[in-house]
Design a protein around this motif. Structure first.
Motif, PDB file in Angstrom:
ATOM      1  N   ARG A 147      38.691 136.542  81.050  1.00 36.07           N
ATOM      2  CA  ARG A 147      37.923 136.462  79.805  1.00 36.07           C
ATOM      3  C   ARG A 147      37.608 135.011  79.448  1.00 36.07           C
ATOM      4  O   ARG A 147      36.497 134.692  79.009  1.00 36.07           O
ATOM      5  CB  ARG A 147      38.711 137.119  78.672  1.00 36.07           C
ATOM      6  CG  ARG A 147      37.956 137.170  77.344  1.00 36.07           C
ATOM      7  CD  ARG A 147      38.781 137.892  76.307  1.00 36.07           C
ATOM      8  NE  ARG A 147      40.049 137.200  76.079  1.00 36.07           N
ATOM      9  CZ  ARG A 147      41.058 137.721  75.387  1.00 36.07           C
ATOM     10  NH1 ARG A 147      40.959 138.950  74.895  1.00 36.07           N
ATOM     11  NH2 ARG A 147      42.168 137.036  75.212  1.00 36.07           N
ATOM     12  N   LYS A 148      38.578 134.128  79.663  1.00 41.31           N
ATOM     13  CA  LYS A 148      38.350 132.723  79.342  1.00 41.31           C
ATOM     14  C   LYS A 148      37.288 132.124  80.249  1.00 41.31           C
ATOM     15  O   LYS A 148      36.450 131.331  79.815  1.00 41.31           O
ATOM     16  CB  LYS A 148      39.653 131.938  79.458  1.00 41.31           C
ATOM     17  CG  LYS A 148      39.567 130.552  78.846  1.00 41.31           C
ATOM     18  CD  LYS A 148      40.929 130.035  78.453  1.00 41.31           C
ATOM     19  CE  LYS A 148      40.792 128.792  77.591  1.00 41.31           C
ATOM     20  NZ  LYS A 148      42.096 128.311  77.097  1.00 41.31           N
TER      21      LYS A 148
ATOM     22  N   VAL B  82      34.868 133.792  81.608  1.00 41.69           N
ATOM     23  CA  VAL B  82      33.582 134.385  81.222  1.00 41.69           C
ATOM     24  C   VAL B  82      32.955 133.592  80.084  1.00 41.69           C
ATOM     25  O   VAL B  82      31.749 133.303  80.085  1.00 41.69           O
ATOM     26  CB  VAL B  82      33.763 135.862  80.808  1.00 41.69           C
ATOM     27  CG1 VAL B  82      32.508 136.383  80.105  1.00 41.69           C
ATOM     28  CG2 VAL B  82      34.071 136.719  82.025  1.00 41.69           C
ATOM     29  N   HIS B  83      33.771 133.219  79.105  1.00 40.04           N
ATOM     30  CA  HIS B  83      33.245 132.556  77.909  1.00 40.04           C
ATOM     31  C   HIS B  83      33.143 131.040  78.054  1.00 40.04           C
ATOM     32  O   HIS B  83      32.361 130.409  77.342  1.00 40.04           O
ATOM     33  CB  HIS B  83      34.122 132.896  76.702  1.00 40.04           C
ATOM     34  CG  HIS B  83      34.069 134.347  76.325  1.00 40.04           C
ATOM     35  ND1 HIS B  83      32.926 134.967  75.873  1.00 40.04           N
ATOM     36  CD2 HIS B  83      35.028 135.317  76.358  1.00 40.04           C
ATOM     37  CE1 HIS B  83      33.169 136.243  75.626  1.00 40.04           C
ATOM     38  NE2 HIS B  83      34.439 136.487  75.919  1.00 40.04           N
ATOM     39  N   ALA B  84      33.929 130.469  78.952  1.00 41.03           N
ATOM     40  CA  ALA B  84      33.890 129.012  79.135  1.00 41.03           C
ATOM     41  C   ALA B  84      32.788 128.647  80.118  1.00 41.03           C
ATOM     42  O   ALA B  84      32.421 129.421  80.992  1.00 41.03           O
ATOM     43  CB  ALA B  84      35.234 128.506  79.647  1.00 41.03           C
TER      44      ALA B  84
END
Length: 220
Positions: free
Chosen positions: A26-27, A29-31
């Protein structure tokens, strides 16, 4: 319906095994970066998850199969994202060696017995945590590392070790010891302030140790 202690621990380990792979993916994906993330570590983890799944099938241990199987989407997904977003690609020979080694040991079980394979499988987490720890400690920017994933790995290791004791699975006990030690080492790196890390580890020329992101804290 009566649920045995081993079943309860196995179920908890299964749920947590899936959960601890989610934060890192998830990190990523967003970073916009994969700074401080080792691609080799994620590749090794994906290979190990496949090997653990096969071992569980061979031993007919459902609570070995499910935790390993459910880690695969998260680790494989994180590996692809880390590769595409500039993650550290050092030591990429390790996944090749690891895949070849575990396949060879599996093939040699009729000759050598299962002990070498079990020991290698139990130590397989080393091939995830060691490259990850080395990359983290050598990196000035560790903003793409999800601390919550490593914290959950410690809990997952405790549950895996507990199930290993209850079901008499030595590979789980080895995994628990190595995973806990490695995750603690990475969490320690994330807790080190940039200016202190710069004193402990010599950084490449041109790297400013004071340039860090807010999410370097343990609240990933």
């Amino acid at each position: 319906m009566n649920i045995s202690l081993a079943t309860a621990v196995g179920l908890a380990a299964t749920l947590l095994a899936f959960a601890y792979t989610v934060p890192q993916m998830r990190k990523l994906v967003h970073a916009g970066t994969a700074a401080g993330v080792s691609v080799a570590a994620l590749a090794n983890s994906t290979i190990s998850g496949t090997a653990w799944t096969a071992y569980g099938v061979a031993e007919r241990e459902i609570w070995v199969i499910l935790p390993a199987l459910l880690t695969l989407p998260g680790t494989a997904g994180a590996m692809v994202l880390a590769w595409s977003r500039g993650g550290n690609r050092d030591r990429m020979w390790l996944p090749v060696v690891w895949a070849s080694s575990i396949a060879a040991l599996a093939a040699l079980v009729p000759v050598l017995g299962s002990r070498p394979f079990i020991v290698a499988l139990g130590c397989s987490i080393t091939l995830m945590v060691v490259p990850a720890a080395i990359t983290a400690w050598r990196s000035a920017d560790v903003s793409a590392i999800a601390a919550s994933a490593w914290a959950m790995l410690i809990v997952d290791a405790a549950l895996a070790g507990a199930y290993g004791l209850l079901a008499d699975i030595d590979a789980n006990l080895i995994y628990a010891l190595v995973a806990t030690s490695g995750a603690a080492l990475i969490l320690a790196r994330l807790a080190v302030p940039p200016h202190l890390h710069a004193r402990l580890v010599r950084l490449p020329e041109g790297i400013d140790p004071d340039v860090a992101r807010d999410d370097l804290s343990l609240a990933a």
